[in-house]
Write a protein that holds these residues in place. Structure first.
Motif, mmCIF file in Angstrom:
data_model
loop_
_atom_site.group_PDB
_atom_site.id
_atom_site.type_symbol
_atom_site.label_atom_id
_atom_site.label_comp_id
_atom_site.label_asym_id
_atom_site.label_seq_id
_atom_site.Cartn_x
_atom_site.Cartn_y
_atom_site.Cartn_z
ATOM 1 N N ARG A 49 -1.067 5.902 4.308
ATOM 2 C CA ARG A 49 -1.774 5.406 5.403
ATOM 3 C C ARG A 49 -1.201 6.013 6.846
ATOM 4 N N ALA A 87 -4.410 1.952 3.746
ATOM 5 C CA ALA A 87 -4.188 2.144 2.268
ATOM 6 C C ALA A 87 -4.234 0.964 1.936
ATOM 7 N N GLY A 88 -4.628 0.685 0.529
ATOM 8 C CA GLY A 88 -4.522 -0.282 -0.184
ATOM 9 C C GLY A 88 -5.736 -1.218 -0.070
ATOM 10 N N GLU A 113 -4.314 3.385 -6.202
ATOM 11 C CA GLU A 113 -3.288 3.676 -5.663
ATOM 12 C C GLU A 113 -2.338 4.089 -7.273
ATOM 13 N N ASP A 151 0.813 -1.158 0.166
ATOM 14 C CA ASP A 151 0.126 -0.148 -0.108
ATOM 15 C C ASP A 151 0.981 1.321 -0.042
ATOM 16 N N TYR A 161 1.192 -2.124 -7.595
ATOM 17 C CA TYR A 161 0.257 -1.768 -6.376
ATOM 18 C C TYR A 161 -1.049 -2.506 -6.592
#
Length: 703
Positions: free
Chosen positions: A453, A612-613, A493, A448, A488
């Motif tokens: 994040r 994130a991700g 992303e 991520d 990613y």
């Protein structure tokens, strides 16, 4: 507190000594059969990799080495009417070796069903009386001395097992040696022959597979038995007949060992090459360990016989020898003039696929690279020790482990076409541009966007960590812009990287699913309760506590008997304090246990407020047929679908959950297209296709 303290701990074959001053470790000595490492204030200052001819060697591949100086007068095996394996032991005199071999089989903790056939080639010693002191074996006694090859072929006619296993009588087998060989036939569908890691009487390597080069036959002879280069399952040109297993039907189809080589020698490479001609491979299993004292039964001129039979072998298999390359150590196990490309995967630790999503992703990527027919190496850059079962699973898949202490030297001394760096803290340890300038394609997988994040976490918690965020941004930017291509998990992303960092980025699905591995889900009226999957790692813990404090009380007012199952390998005291009749702390579960639980609960939750991700827990629940209630952070990067409901506030989240949990119609509708969604977005084929856009997997010159 002591001013100076010395401690000593042991773990199997390892001895760890620590020297502490005021509680701080200043010197650490790590010693086992494979290496010696010394660290001063945590920095490696000495590393010695090889020991040869070590009679004190106690463990090989975590198997405790046993010799049997005392053999009881009577050896009695259990009767086996329906053996899976027929163990064929050709003998000519040397009864004491035979007794030791048989006793080692009896003491090997072997669970596989086997019969033992002693093929007595007209012995003149007490071998003639073997049935008086060895019970429940079969003896085939020849009226005249046939020689090793004809003796083996004759004994094979009497075998009842699915597999034939030829074992010399001058051997001592180690624990579970037979089960470990059989595992290769289960895992490698093209396996036609499997052999063992063979030690000499001095406990150095005799062979771990044999490799036919144009100038020599190479077998790792004389090396330390625990080096990583001989610790993984791999194809070889042949294995020695002192420990050779093959399916009986295949042995019959080939016609057994070719008697043109009688009485002995070169029958084993000939058989393995014959098997290869039929489309099957020969493998060596390093977890199957035996000691071999070597040719104690043959008293003739072995050198002259080997010279004669080598010439026959080379004439018969000229078309094979013509495509062999010259020997260099780094070429092993590939001996042809063409070889597969090498990809070196580097992560922080071993891929803990059952503990966190990142580990699972790398584990599945490694499987994808193997499926692409690449020669895969793996380095756990920050792991000081083997981590089980992950080490064994990788090596049994055919992945060689490269130790972190030698990784940069290894890259300098070995041909490597691709390097796959996982995570920013790994990428920052390498001069990526320099590697690319040397002609190596270097890939970066970020999992991520760590700085994003961190920024979201700072916003949620109200902390000021901008310096750390900026530093992580620089690390990630350098990794992305210096490599050949970055990957990613989602289009979100990719778009962010293209806008803020650089153009070299592609999307690769982070998870791979196989529909055949999923449990059938219970019907709505039978299922009940909720599931949350995640450790006490930052975003998971924050989201779970938010749910328990603000959302779950609302849900309980409407559905008072509902339970939340909390699954995670590292549940801390704060989360444990919420344990009650409505909150069940399951802790860490195996994959099968988790799948079973998924099949019984009704809804999965992922109440993430930052991160994130793509979130593995969300996709995993979808794969198992569960609708999910989550936040916009939890749904980030996942294509729009009916089975993921999203709300970022406590009341909205609770209302979605109550509606989905209470309505059979809503619940059934949300699950209609899940299988198609998984197949379209998270299959092995999808992952392989993305990597093939950047990786040419055609074989290259092995010179």
């Amino acid at each position: 507190m002591k001013i100076f303290e010395k401690t000593k701990t042991t773990n199997g074959s390892r001895i760890i000594k620590r020297y502490k001053i005021c509680g701080v470790t200043v010197l650490k000595k790590d010693i086992d059969n494979k290496r010696r490492k010394i660290r001063l204030f945590g920095v490696p200052i000495f590393y010695n990799k090889k020991y040869k001819h070590d009679k004190r060697l106690k463990f090989v591949n975590d198997v405790k080495i046993k010799k049997y100086e005392f053999v009881p007068k009577i050896i009695e095996f259990e009767k086996c009417e329906n053996p899976l394996v027929s163990i064929i032991i050709p003998v000519y005199n040397q009864i004491e070796y035979t007794k030791q071999c048989l006793y080692s089989i009896l003491m090997s903790n072997e669970k596989a069903l086997y019969e033992i056939i002693v093929a007595d080639d007209n012995s003149s010693d007490r071998t003639k009386e073997i049935l008086t002191f060895v019970k429940n074996i079969q003896v085939i006694r020849n009226e005249s001395n046939l020689g090793y090859i004809k003796n083996c072929n004759n004994a094979a006619k009497y075998a009842k097992g699915k597999y034939l296993y030829f074992l010399n009588n001058d051997t001592v087998v180690q624990d579970k040696w037979l089960t470990n060989i059989l595992s290769v036939f289960s895992n490698k569908k093209n396996a036609g022959v499997v052999g063992s890691k063979v030690l000499t009487g001095e406990l150095c390597l005799q062979e771990c597979g044999v490799y036919i080069f144009s100038d020599i036959f190479y077998a790792h002879y004389g090396q330390n038995a625990n080096l990583e280069e001989s610790n993984y399952v791999k194809e070889c040109d042949y294995v020695s007949g002192c420990s050779l297993m093959t399916p009986k039907w295949l042995f019959d189809e080939v016609g057994g060992f070719d008697e043109i080589y009688s009485p002995a020698y070169c029958d084993d490479p000939d058989y393995c090459l014959s098997v290869k001609e039929l489309g099957y491979a020969t493998y060596v299993q390093p977890k199957s360990v035996i000691i071999h004292y070597g040719s104690v039964s043959y008293s003739g001129d072995s050198n002259e016989l080997m010279r004669r039979n080598n010439e026959i072998l080379k004439r018969k298999w000229k078309h094979i020898f013509d495509i062999k390359t010259n020997f260099k150590n780094y070429k092993v196990p590939y001996t042809d003039k063409k070889r597969p490309k090498i990809i070196l995967v580097i992560d922080d630790f071993y891929p803990q696929y059952d503990k966190h999503a990142g580990g699972r992703t790398i584990y599945q990527f490694i499987k994808a690279f193997l499926k692409m027919n690449m020669n895969v190496k793996f380095c756990p850059l920050m792991a000081e020790d083997k981590e089980e079962p992950y080490y064994s699973e990788l090596t049994q898949m055919g992945v060689e482990i490269v130790e972190s202490t030698i990784i940069k030297k290894w890259i300098d001394n070995n041909p490597v076409e691709y390097i796959f760096l996982s995570r920013p803290q790994v990428a920052m340890q390498f001069m990526t541009k320099s590697l690319v300038n040397r002609g190596i394609k270097v890939f970066y997988y970020g999992h991520d966007l760590h700085h994003l994040r961190m920024s979201r976490e700072s916003h949620v918690k109200g902390t000021n960590v901008q310096k750390e965020i900026d530093r992580m941004y620089r690390i990630e930017k350098t990794a992305i812009n210096s490599c050949s291509m970055s990957f990613y998990p989602s289009i979100r992303e990719k778009e962010y990287v293209e806008k803020n960092i650089g153009p070299r980025v592609k999307v690769v699905p982070p998870y791979i699913y196989d529909e055949s591995q999923v449990f059938e889900h219970e019907k709505f009226e039978i299922s009940s309760d909720l599931i949350f999957v995640g450790s006490s790692h930052g975003p998971n813990k924050d989201g779970l506590l938010w749910f328990l404090r603000e959302i779950f009380p609302i849900v309980l007012k409407k559905i008072p008997d509902i339970k939340l199952n909390v699954v995670g390998s590292e549940i801390d005291a704060e989360v444990n304090s919420y344990k009650s009749n409505n909150v069940v702390i399951k802790g860490g579960l195996s994959d099968s246990e988790l799948s079973s639980l998924y099949s019984k609960v009704r809804v999965s939750i992922a109440p993430l407020r930052y991160g994130a991700g793509i979130k593995g827990k969300v996709i995993d629940a979808v794969f198992h047929g569960l609708p999910v209630v989550t936040t916009s952070i939890g749904a980030e990067g996942i294509p729009p679908c009916d089975f993921i409901s999203v709300s970022d506030n406590s009341v909205g989240f609770a209302e979605l959950l109550i509606e989905l949990y209470s309505s059979a119609e809503k619940w059934e509708y949300s699950r209609l297209s899940q299988k198609a969604f998984i197949a379209e977005n998270y299959s092995m084929e999808k992952v392989v296709d993305v990597f093939l856009e950047e990786m040419d997997t055609s074989f290259i010159d092995n010179e």
